[in-house]
Design a protein around this motif. Structure first.
Motif, short mmCIF file in Angstrom:
data_model
loop_
_atom_site.label_atom_id
_atom_site.label_comp_id
_atom_site.label_asym_id
_atom_site.label_seq_id
_atom_site.Cartn_x
_atom_site.Cartn_y
_atom_site.Cartn_z
N ALA A 220 0.82 -1.22 0.00
CA ALA A 220 0.00 0.00 0.00
C ALA A 220 0.85 1.26 0.00
CB ALA A 220 -0.94 0.00 1.21
N GLU A 221 2.10 1.16 0.48
CA GLU A 221 2.95 2.36 0.53
C GLU A 221 3.31 2.88 -0.86
OE1 GLU A 221 7.28 1.83 1.51
OE2 GLU A 221 6.55 -0.11 2.26
N TYR A 222 3.01 2.09 -1.90
CA TYR A 222 3.32 2.52 -3.28
C TYR A 222 2.08 2.95 -4.06
CZ TYR A 222 7.46 -0.03 -1.87
OH TYR A 222 8.56 -0.47 -1.17
N LEU A 223 0.96 3.07 -3.37
CA LEU A 223 -0.28 3.40 -4.07
C LEU A 223 -0.29 4.82 -4.62
CD1 LEU A 223 -2.86 1.58 -1.77
CD2 LEU A 223 -2.54 1.17 -4.22
N ASP A 224 0.54 5.72 -4.06
CA ASP A 224 0.60 7.06 -4.65
C ASP A 224 1.14 6.98 -6.08
OD1 ASP A 224 3.07 6.26 -3.65
OD2 ASP A 224 3.51 8.15 -2.63
N LEU A 225 2.10 6.09 -6.32
CA LEU A 225 2.64 5.91 -7.67
C LEU A 225 1.59 5.33 -8.61
CD1 LEU A 225 6.16 4.42 -6.76
CD2 LEU A 225 5.57 6.80 -7.25
N VAL A 226 0.79 4.40 -8.10
CA VAL A 226 -0.26 3.81 -8.93
C VAL A 226 -1.29 4.86 -9.34
CG1 VAL A 226 -2.03 2.01 -9.09
CG2 VAL A 226 0.05 1.58 -7.77
N ILE A 230 -2.39 5.99 -13.16
CA ILE A 230 -3.78 5.92 -13.62
C ILE A 230 -4.21 7.27 -14.18
CG2 ILE A 230 -6.19 5.74 -12.80
CD1 ILE A 230 -5.16 3.55 -10.86
N ALA A 231 -3.88 8.33 -13.46
CA ALA A 231 -4.27 9.67 -13.90
C ALA A 231 -3.60 10.05 -15.22
CB ALA A 231 -3.92 10.70 -12.82
N CYS A 232 -2.29 9.81 -15.30
CA CYS A 232 -1.51 10.34 -16.44
C CYS A 232 -1.55 9.45 -17.66
CB CYS A 232 -0.08 10.59 -16.00
SG CYS A 232 0.05 11.83 -14.70
N ASP A 233 -1.88 8.17 -17.50
CA ASP A 233 -1.97 7.31 -18.68
C ASP A 233 -3.39 7.29 -19.25
OD1 ASP A 233 0.15 5.88 -20.04
OD2 ASP A 233 -1.12 4.11 -19.92
N ILE A 234 -4.29 8.09 -18.67
CA ILE A 234 -5.66 8.28 -19.16
C ILE A 234 -6.38 6.94 -19.32
CG2 ILE A 234 -7.06 9.68 -20.73
CD1 ILE A 234 -4.80 11.26 -19.52
N VAL A 235 -6.22 6.05 -18.34
CA VAL A 235 -6.98 4.80 -18.35
C VAL A 235 -8.33 5.03 -17.65
CG1 VAL A 235 -4.96 3.29 -18.44
CG2 VAL A 235 -5.83 4.04 -16.21
N HIS A 236 -9.22 4.08 -17.77
CA HIS A 236 -10.56 4.21 -17.19
C HIS A 236 -10.48 4.35 -15.67
CE1 HIS A 236 -12.60 1.95 -20.80
NE2 HIS A 236 -11.95 3.04 -21.16
N VAL A 237 -11.25 5.26 -15.13
CA VAL A 237 -11.35 5.38 -13.66
C VAL A 237 -12.66 4.70 -13.24
CG1 VAL A 237 -11.26 6.93 -11.68
CG2 VAL A 237 -10.00 7.50 -13.74
N THR A 238 -12.65 3.40 -13.41
CA THR A 238 -13.79 2.55 -13.07
C THR A 238 -13.26 1.33 -12.34
OG1 THR A 238 -13.58 1.36 -15.19
CG2 THR A 238 -15.09 3.24 -15.13
N GLY A 239 -14.16 0.53 -11.77
CA GLY A 239 -13.78 -0.75 -11.20
C GLY A 239 -12.55 -0.70 -10.32
N GLU A 240 -11.62 -1.62 -10.58
CA GLU A 240 -10.41 -1.71 -9.73
C GLU A 240 -9.55 -0.46 -9.84
OE1 GLU A 240 -7.50 -5.26 -8.30
OE2 GLU A 240 -7.80 -5.11 -10.47
N ASN A 241 -9.50 0.16 -11.02
CA ASN A 241 -8.73 1.41 -11.15
C ASN A 241 -9.28 2.48 -10.23
OD1 ASN A 241 -6.76 0.69 -12.96
ND2 ASN A 241 -7.80 1.50 -14.75
N VAL A 243 -10.75 2.02 -7.37
CA VAL A 243 -10.31 1.68 -6.02
C VAL A 243 -8.86 2.11 -5.82
CG1 VAL A 243 -9.92 -0.21 -4.38
CG2 VAL A 243 -11.91 -0.27 -5.90
N LEU A 244 -8.00 1.74 -6.77
CA LEU A 244 -6.58 2.08 -6.67
C LEU A 244 -6.36 3.59 -6.69
CD1 LEU A 244 -5.21 -0.65 -9.12
CD2 LEU A 244 -4.80 -0.56 -6.65
N ALA A 245 -7.11 4.29 -7.55
CA ALA A 245 -6.97 5.75 -7.63
C ALA A 245 -7.43 6.40 -6.33
CB ALA A 245 -7.78 6.29 -8.81
N ASN A 246 -8.51 5.91 -5.77
CA ASN A 246 -9.03 6.48 -4.52
C ASN A 246 -8.03 6.29 -3.39
OD1 ASN A 246 -11.60 7.54 -3.09
ND2 ASN A 246 -11.03 5.79 -1.85
N LEU A 247 -7.50 5.06 -3.24
CA LEU A 247 -6.51 4.79 -2.20
C LEU A 247 -5.23 5.57 -2.45
CD1 LEU A 247 -7.00 0.91 -1.93
CD2 LEU A 247 -7.81 2.63 -0.31
N GLY A 248 -4.83 5.67 -3.73
CA GLY A 248 -3.61 6.37 -4.07
C GLY A 248 -3.69 7.87 -3.84
N LEU A 249 -4.83 8.47 -4.17
CA LEU A 249 -5.01 9.90 -3.91
C LEU A 249 -4.98 10.19 -2.42
CD1 LEU A 249 -7.75 10.95 -6.48
CD2 LEU A 249 -5.39 11.77 -6.41
#
Length: 566
Positions: A220-226, A230-241, A243-249
């Protein structure tokens, strides 16, 4: 530029009524939620309260067990492991994440980022030679490799194994890697297909942690990088992404790693980061390292363990970003001049411009700016290592990658996504490519896709917007592709007081609806409408509802995306 206003089809009245009752929210919010695929209380709880329990089992990804077994064997035998990644944000965050995790467990490890100008995108022969000559027997490739069939064969001939972690579409043949982690491979049943490259890297370390009984906090300590990837590669912010984006932010805003913290400082914003802030403040600085100098500097920043080291790298990267902006502006101006002086180019359904002296590191940014200006599929070309290299961008709804497939006979290589791609060709093929790209796009793109659209979630009245409405709306975040900030339409509004011009071309005003409240509004790049925005003149607006912070005072502000006079 005139834009098409498109109102989304409403959800079924039954689902709206059910959600409204179960969640105690307005019908407008229930309808907006339903448009995002939420149909009942349980799905709403998943949507509004994403947490680590919602992450999928990493071993559902095909070849994950093979990947972990090979890493276990390498660590047991003290083999040298090389972490290899692309030079963009997704690649550098991927390398920083996987390298940092395994460095704590295995000292015989290093990383490698290919040179943008000498080696180009993806796995390179130089990178494989470097590994073989320096005794690395295992390469973990991140954000690239899915199409590197010949390169992996070459590595195998030298006794170098590959684990590939990629998120791009595979070709007809898969590389002969020890393990190939890619949810988009046709024989992979992983339930979420839109992970970033760094997201695949995260699933790898998550799997390793689970096998070895390490706590979730160790990954989890690397979730800021994830979240940055997600933000910069313009992938979908749905589903598991999502979750990862929310935890990472949350990690970015509460306890970022030292490198990200320094990046935030040089960007001039230390807290309250959204996906949009990451895209516009952090992403360009990470990318600038590889565009102007060497992407290894970005990795060095992101893996830094000491603040003084991170500060030095952060300042350097910030200077690179300033230089990048200068190249960006100069080349954009030159490209616009080429187009505006050629009536034939203006009349086309595509934009292709070429100057052999343009800086290769910023042509992708320039392609994006030209697409914003003329709104059509765009390719910007320049000379690089004896060839012509290009960066391409598309418009919403048009598959750029497919269009490039139609021009493949003129290209040395190409790759990318539906909306962004890179390509290489021989210099003498440039005129033929310009003609062929126009022919292929012109034959396949509907005219309406050449007019920028504003997709509207719902029509509402200003009286619908209160503090509860705004509080719940904020919980729709993090926003991004497939979960954009809701856009609302309100008709027959009026300027309250006087509209004014701020900045170079922005309109600031208060807008009211008869019998309802008034709201502060900002309309970016719409200063040309100022003469029409007079008291007593009705108009319709579509907008995103935001929070404006001014001198520590918070208030609701409407960010106007479009104005239409009755």
């Amino acid at each position: 530029m005139n834009k098409r206003w498109i109102l989304k089809d409403p959800a079924s009245p039954e689902i709206i009524q059910k959600l409204s009752a179960e969640l105690n929210i307005s019908a407008v919010l229930a309808g907006t939620l339903a448009q995002r695929g939420v149909k009942d209380f349980e799905e709403a709880r998943y949507f509004f309260r994403p947490n680590e329990l919602h992450l999928h089992d990493p071993f559902l990804m095909k070849d994950m067990e093979k990947a972990i077994n090979r890493i276990n064997a390498a660590i047991s035998a003290n083999e040298k492991i090389l972490i290899y990644g692309d030079y963009d944000v997704d690649g550098t965050t991927s390398v920083a994440l996987v390298y940092s995790f395994f460095k704590k467990l295995h000292s015989n490890i290093d990383y490698y980022i290919p040179d943008r100008y000498k080696e180009g995108y993806g796995i390179s022969l130089q990178g494989i030679d470097y590994a073989a000559q320096n005794g690395f027997s295992l390469i973990i490739a991140l954000d690239c490799g899915i199409k590197s069939v010949d390169k992996v064969d070459y590595a195998n001939s030298l006794g170098v194994d590959f684990i590939i972690c990629d998120h791009h579409l595979p070709g007809n043949e898969l590389p002969a890697a020890v393990a190939l982690l890619d949810p988009k491979r046709p024989d992979c049943d992983y339930p979420y297909k839109e992970l970033s490259g760094c997201g695949i890297g995260f699933k790898l370390i998550q799997a390793y942690a689970e096998v070895h009984g390490l706590p979730f906090e160790s990954v989890a300590e690397y979730l800021d990088l994830v979240a940055i990837s997600i933000a910069c590669d313009i992938v979908h912010v749905t589903g598991e992404n999502r979750v990862l984006a929310n935890l990472g932010l949350k990690k970015i805003n509460e306890s970022p790693c030292i490198g990200v913290k320094m990046l935030m400082e040089v960007a001039g914003k230390n807290c309250d980061y959204s996906i949009s802030d990451v895209v516009f403040l952090l992403g360009p600085r990470i990318n600038a390292a590889g565009r102007i100098d060497d992407a290894k500097h970005a990795v060095e920043l992101l893996i830094a363990c000491h603040e003084h080291e991170a500060r030095e790298k952060g300042d350097m990267i910030n200077l690179h970003n300033v230089e990048r902006k200068g190249h960006d502006q100069q080349i954009t101006d030159q490209a616009l001049s080429i187009i505006e002086s050629d009536e034939e180019l203006i009349a086309r359904k595509t934009t292709v411009v070429f100057n052999e002296n343009w800086h290769k590191g910023v042509i992708g940014i320039v392609a994006s700016r030209l697409t914003e200006k003329y709104y059509r599929p765009t390719v910007v070309l320049t000379r690089s290592n004896g060839h012509v290299a290009g960066s391409a961008r598309s418009v919403v709804g048009f598959d750029l990658y497919e269009a490039l497939c139609g021009c493949s006979d003129l290209l040395i290589q190409f790759g990318g996504h539906k909306y962004a791609a890179g390509l290489t060709m021989e210099p003498e093929k440039v005129p033929a490519f310009m003609a062929k790209f126009e022919e292929v796009v012109g034959a396949t793109i509907p005219d309406e896709l050449l007019v920028q659209q504003i997709v509207i979630d719902a029509e509402i009245d200003f009286s619908d917007i209160d503090s509860k409405f705004f509080r719940i709306l904020n919980q729709f975040a993090p926003f991004g592709p497939e979960n954009m900030a809701p856009v609302f339409l309100t008709k027959n509004v009026y300027v309250s007081g006087a509209a004014s011009l701020v900045g170079t071309n922005h309109v600031k005003m208060f807008v009211m609806q008869p019998g309802g409240p008034s709201f502060s509004c900002i309309a970016f790049n719409q200063g040309h409408l100022l003469p029409q925005l007079k008291n007593g003149v009705p108009f319709d607006i579509c907008y995103v509802i935001e929070e404006n912070i001014w001198r520590e005072q918070r208030s609701i502000q409407l960010n106007i995306k479009g104005i239409r006079f009755n």
